[in-house]
Motif scaffolding. Structure first.
Motif, PDB file in Angstrom:
ATOM      1  N   ASP A  60     -14.998  43.826  32.101  1.00 47.46           N
ATOM      2  CA  ASP A  60     -16.440  43.722  32.342  1.00 47.46           C
ATOM      3  C   ASP A  60     -16.796  43.856  33.821  1.00 47.46           C
ATOM      4  O   ASP A  60     -17.953  43.829  34.199  1.00 47.46           O
ATOM      5  N   GLY A  61     -15.765  44.018  34.682  1.00 42.75           N
ATOM      6  CA  GLY A  61     -16.031  44.266  36.096  1.00 42.75           C
ATOM      7  C   GLY A  61     -16.336  43.022  36.896  1.00 42.75           C
ATOM      8  O   GLY A  61     -16.607  43.096  38.083  1.00 42.75           O
ATOM      9  N   VAL A  62     -16.313  41.848  36.286  1.00 44.06           N
ATOM     10  CA  VAL A  62     -16.586  40.616  37.026  1.00 44.06           C
ATOM     11  C   VAL A  62     -15.254  39.973  37.405  1.00 44.06           C
ATOM     12  O   VAL A  62     -14.486  39.584  36.537  1.00 44.06           O
ATOM     13  N   PRO A  63     -14.951  39.888  38.701  1.00 38.47           N
ATOM     14  CA  PRO A  63     -13.649  39.358  39.092  1.00 38.47           C
ATOM     15  C   PRO A  63     -13.503  37.876  38.787  1.00 38.47           C
ATOM     16  O   PRO A  63     -14.480  37.136  38.843  1.00 38.47           O
ATOM     17  N   ARG A  64     -12.280  37.466  38.462  1.00 40.45           N
ATOM     18  CA  ARG A  64     -12.047  36.052  38.162  1.00 40.45           C
ATOM     19  C   ARG A  64     -11.844  35.234  39.434  1.00 40.45           C
ATOM     20  O   ARG A  64     -11.805  34.027  39.394  1.00 40.45           O
ATOM     21  N   TRP A  65     -11.636  35.923  40.590  1.00 38.25           N
ATOM     22  CA  TRP A  65     -11.520  35.199  41.839  1.00 38.25           C
ATOM     23  C   TRP A  65     -12.857  35.221  42.563  1.00 38.25           C
ATOM     24  O   TRP A  65     -13.745  35.964  42.190  1.00 38.25           O
ATOM     25  N   GLY A  66     -12.985  34.401  43.606  1.00 34.46           N
ATOM     26  CA  GLY A  66     -14.210  34.427  44.403  1.00 34.46           C
ATOM     27  C   GLY A  66     -14.918  33.093  44.382  1.00 34.46           C
ATOM     28  O   GLY A  66     -14.444  32.139  43.763  1.00 34.46           O
ATOM     29  N   PRO A  67     -16.079  33.014  45.058  1.00 34.79           N
ATOM     30  CA  PRO A  67     -16.783  31.732  45.199  1.00 34.79           C
ATOM     31  C   PRO A  67     -17.243  31.150  43.858  1.00 34.79           C
ATOM     32  O   PRO A  67     -17.534  29.970  43.767  1.00 34.79           O
ATOM     33  N   GLN A  68     -17.339  31.994  42.798  1.00 31.08           N
ATOM     34  CA  GLN A  68     -17.793  31.488  41.490  1.00 31.08           C
ATOM     35  C   GLN A  68     -16.651  30.866  40.695  1.00 31.08           C
ATOM     36  O   GLN A  68     -16.888  30.290  39.634  1.00 31.08           O
ATOM     37  N   HIS A  69     -15.412  30.977  41.205  1.00 28.35           N
ATOM     38  CA  HIS A  69     -14.249  30.417  40.504  1.00 28.35           C
ATOM     39  C   HIS A  69     -14.346  28.886  40.513  1.00 28.35           C
ATOM     40  O   HIS A  69     -14.540  28.278  41.569  1.00 28.35           O
ATOM     41  N   ALA A  70     -14.198  28.280  39.342  1.00 31.03           N
ATOM     42  CA  ALA A  70     -14.352  26.819  39.230  1.00 31.03           C
ATOM     43  C   ALA A  70     -13.366  26.085  40.127  1.00 31.03           C
ATOM     44  O   ALA A  70     -13.721  25.108  40.795  1.00 31.03           O
ATOM     45  N   GLY A  71     -12.117  26.565  40.154  1.00 31.64           N
ATOM     46  CA  GLY A  71     -11.093  25.925  40.985  1.00 31.64           C
ATOM     47  C   GLY A  71     -11.441  26.026  42.458  1.00 31.64           C
ATOM     48  O   GLY A  71     -11.275  25.073  43.222  1.00 31.64           O
ATOM     49  N   ALA A  72     -11.953  27.213  42.868  1.00 29.01           N
ATOM     50  CA  ALA A  72     -12.317  27.413  44.280  1.00 29.01           C
ATOM     51  C   ALA A  72     -13.429  26.448  44.676  1.00 29.01           C
ATOM     52  O   ALA A  72     -13.416  25.868  45.766  1.00 29.01           O
ATOM     53  N   GLN A  73     -14.399  26.264  43.779  1.00 33.00           N
ATOM     54  CA  GLN A  73     -15.508  25.358  44.087  1.00 33.00           C
ATOM     55  C   GLN A  73     -15.017  23.913  44.206  1.00 33.00           C
ATOM     56  O   GLN A  73     -15.431  23.176  45.100  1.00 33.00           O
ATOM     57  N   GLN A  74     -14.113  23.542  43.308  1.00 31.50           N
ATOM     58  CA  GLN A  74     -13.565  22.180  43.332  1.00 31.50           C
ATOM     59  C   GLN A  74     -12.782  21.949  44.628  1.00 31.50           C
ATOM     60  O   GLN A  74     -12.931  20.913  45.286  1.00 31.50           O
ATOM     61  N   LEU A  75     -11.973  22.949  45.009  1.00 30.31           N
ATOM     62  CA  LEU A  75     -11.160  22.826  46.232  1.00 30.31           C
ATOM     63  C   LEU A  75     -12.044  22.789  47.479  1.00 30.31           C
ATOM     64  O   LEU A  75     -11.803  22.003  48.401  1.00 30.31           O
ATOM     65  N   ALA A  76     -13.073  23.647  47.514  1.00 32.90           N
ATOM     66  CA  ALA A  76     -13.977  23.674  48.679  1.00 32.90           C
ATOM     67  C   ALA A  76     -14.663  22.317  48.854  1.00 32.90           C
ATOM     68  O   ALA A  76     -14.887  21.858  49.972  1.00 32.90           O
ATOM     69  N   GLY A  77     -14.956  21.658  47.733  1.00 28.64           N
ATOM     70  CA  GLY A  77     -15.628  20.351  47.771  1.00 28.64           C
ATOM     71  C   GLY A  77     -14.761  19.231  48.312  1.00 28.64           C
ATOM     72  O   GLY A  77     -15.242  18.138  48.595  1.00 28.64           O
ATOM     73  N   MET A  78     -13.460  19.491  48.437  1.00 26.80           N
ATOM     74  CA  MET A  78     -12.536  18.446  48.925  1.00 26.80           C
ATOM     75  C   MET A  78     -12.445  18.412  50.454  1.00 26.80           C
ATOM     76  O   MET A  78     -11.699  17.636  51.016  1.00 26.80           O
ATOM     77  N   TYR A  79     -13.151  19.326  51.135  1.00 24.19           N
ATOM     78  CA  TYR A  79     -13.123  19.359  52.610  1.00 24.19           C
ATOM     79  C   TYR A  79     -13.955  18.184  53.118  1.00 24.19           C
ATOM     80  O   TYR A  79     -15.178  18.168  52.977  1.00 24.19           O
ATOM     81  N   SER A  80     -13.287  17.179  53.699  1.00 18.42           N
ATOM     82  CA  SER A  80     -13.977  15.925  54.023  1.00 18.42           C
ATOM     83  C   SER A  80     -14.476  15.872  55.470  1.00 18.42           C
ATOM     84  O   SER A  80     -14.015  16.634  56.328  1.00 18.42           O
ATOM     85  N   ASP A  81     -15.395  14.945  55.732  1.00 22.51           N
ATOM     86  CA  ASP A  81     -15.931  14.750  57.085  1.00 22.51           C
ATOM     87  C   ASP A  81     -14.841  14.269  58.043  1.00 22.51           C
ATOM     88  O   ASP A  81     -14.825  14.637  59.215  1.00 22.51           O
ATOM     89  N   THR A  82     -13.926  13.430  57.528  1.00 18.66           N
ATOM     90  CA  THR A  82     -12.834  12.917  58.368  1.00 18.66           C
ATOM     91  C   THR A  82     -11.942  14.065  58.831  1.00 18.66           C
ATOM     92  O   THR A  82     -11.547  14.150  59.990  1.00 18.66           O
ATOM     93  N   LYS A  83     -11.639  14.963  57.885  1.00 23.61           N
ATOM     94  CA  LYS A  83     -10.794  16.119  58.203  1.00 23.61           C
ATOM     95  C   LYS A  83     -11.499  16.991  59.246  1.00 23.61           C
ATOM     96  O   LYS A  83     -10.890  17.468  60.200  1.00 23.61           O
TER      97      LYS A  83
END
Ligand SMILES: [Zn+2]
Ligand SMILES: [Zn+2]
Length: 325
Positions: A60-83
């Motif tokens: 269907d031409g829609v890549p499974r990688w990228g900012p819409q990937h659920a795992g990528a969003q979850q991982l990006a959300g783990m970037y903390s203020d302390t870090k």
């Protein structure tokens, strides 16, 4: 139709804004040719990044990688203020002590040192590249994001990078290079300590250097460490350039063309699933030799034989998280 420009709330820098703007301007002429895994651009076709063997682009031409990937969003959300705070302190400390080191190195340079500087430059290119590969391989292949401290602090960005490779181009210098700055601080400190004894600081009212003139080898060693520290600091910026397809300054494209930094084409080989080769991301000089001698699989074989753990199990787990749109 999938668009290659992304809307993001991340901090962006001028270079990335430029690259995304150009990307956006070309969007109406850019589309994924579904079924062939090629991206049609005004100047011709380009392979989708990380999709050389077509393992991420469904029909269907829609890549499974990228900012819409659920795992990528979850991982990006783990970037903390302390870090973020820790990375900011490391970046500014490295900038200050790095500037002092550069001044000392420059003030002590003599033309007779040139052959040793050349050797130091080549060695630094090899050593920095090897360690970039070793750290990258270790972080990609072993451990889990669930591990205490290093999981979210060190391994998280590596997992995110495989499922959203261009996210690095939307991160600023502090996020991509703060940890590397922390590594460079002790190196800059050692070089400054070695060079200050040969530096004439009489303008500050201090006595001229009392020790004998520095030997070629001593200066060469300091120069090697200096180039190494600079390459360490720049490793993830260089990596970022290898994922930036629009708006790169000409001088960076020249460095990539001359193989003074890892070229885009070479780094794309790493992004073929299951991400098991071409780990070096600084100069890229060692990617082919290490691949040719089977360095990484041999190392993995030994580790698996000793521990019984298979490489990249955590990486595969994150890649298999479903896409949400
Ligand atoms: Zn990787
Ligand atoms: Zn990459």
């Amino acid at each position: 139709m999938h668009s290659f420009s992304t809307t993001t709330t991340d901090t962006t820098k001028t270079q990335n804004e430029t690259s995304e703007k150009i990307s956006a301007e070309q969007n109406d002429q850019t589309h994924i040719d579904s079924g062939s895994n090629l991206i049609k651009k005004p100047g011709g076709y380009m392979e989708a990044e990380g999709d050389i063997n077509g393992n991420t682009l469904p029909a269907d031409g829609v890549p499974r990688w990228g900012p819409q990937h659920a795992g990528a969003q979850q991982l990006a959300g783990m970037y903390s203020d302390t870090k973020r705070l820790q990375e900011t302190i490391a970046t500014y400390t490295a900038a200050i002590i790095g500037a002092i080191t550069a001044a000392l190195i420059l003030s002590n340079v003599r033309y007779q040192f040139l052959p040793y500087m050349l050797i130091g430059f080549v060695l630094a290119g090899l050593v920095a590249d090897f360690f970039s590969g070793l750290v990258h391989w270790a972080a990609d292949s072993w451990g889990s994001v669930d591990l205490p401290i290093i999981g979210k602090g060190l391994l998280r960005p590596f997992r995110e990078h495989h499922i959203d490779p261009t996210s690095i181009t939307r991160h600023d210098f502090i996020e991509t290079s703060g940890d590397l700055c922390a590594v460079a601080v002790p190196l800059f400190t050692i070089i400054s300590y070695c060079q200050i004894q040969y530096t004439d600081l009489s303008i500050f009212g201090l006595a001229p250097p009392s020790v004998e003139e520095q030997t070629h080898r001593e200066y060469g060693t300091s120069f090697f460490l200096f180039v190494l520290a600079i390459l360490v600091v720049c490793t993830n910026e260089i990596h970022k350039w290898s994922h930036t397809y629009f708006g790169l300054p000409k001088w960076i494209e020249f460095l990539q063309w001359a193989h003074l930094v890892v070229p885009k084409k070479q780094h794309r080989l790493h992004h073929i699933s299951p991400h098991d080769t071409h780990f070096c991301i600084t100069t890229g000089w060692l990617n082919y030799p290490l691949h040719w001698i089977g360095f990484w699989p041999k190392l993995e074989y030994v580790i698996t034989a000793i521990t019984g753990v298979e490489p990249r199990t955590d990486d595969l787990k994150w890649a298999s998280k479903v896409t949400i749109r």
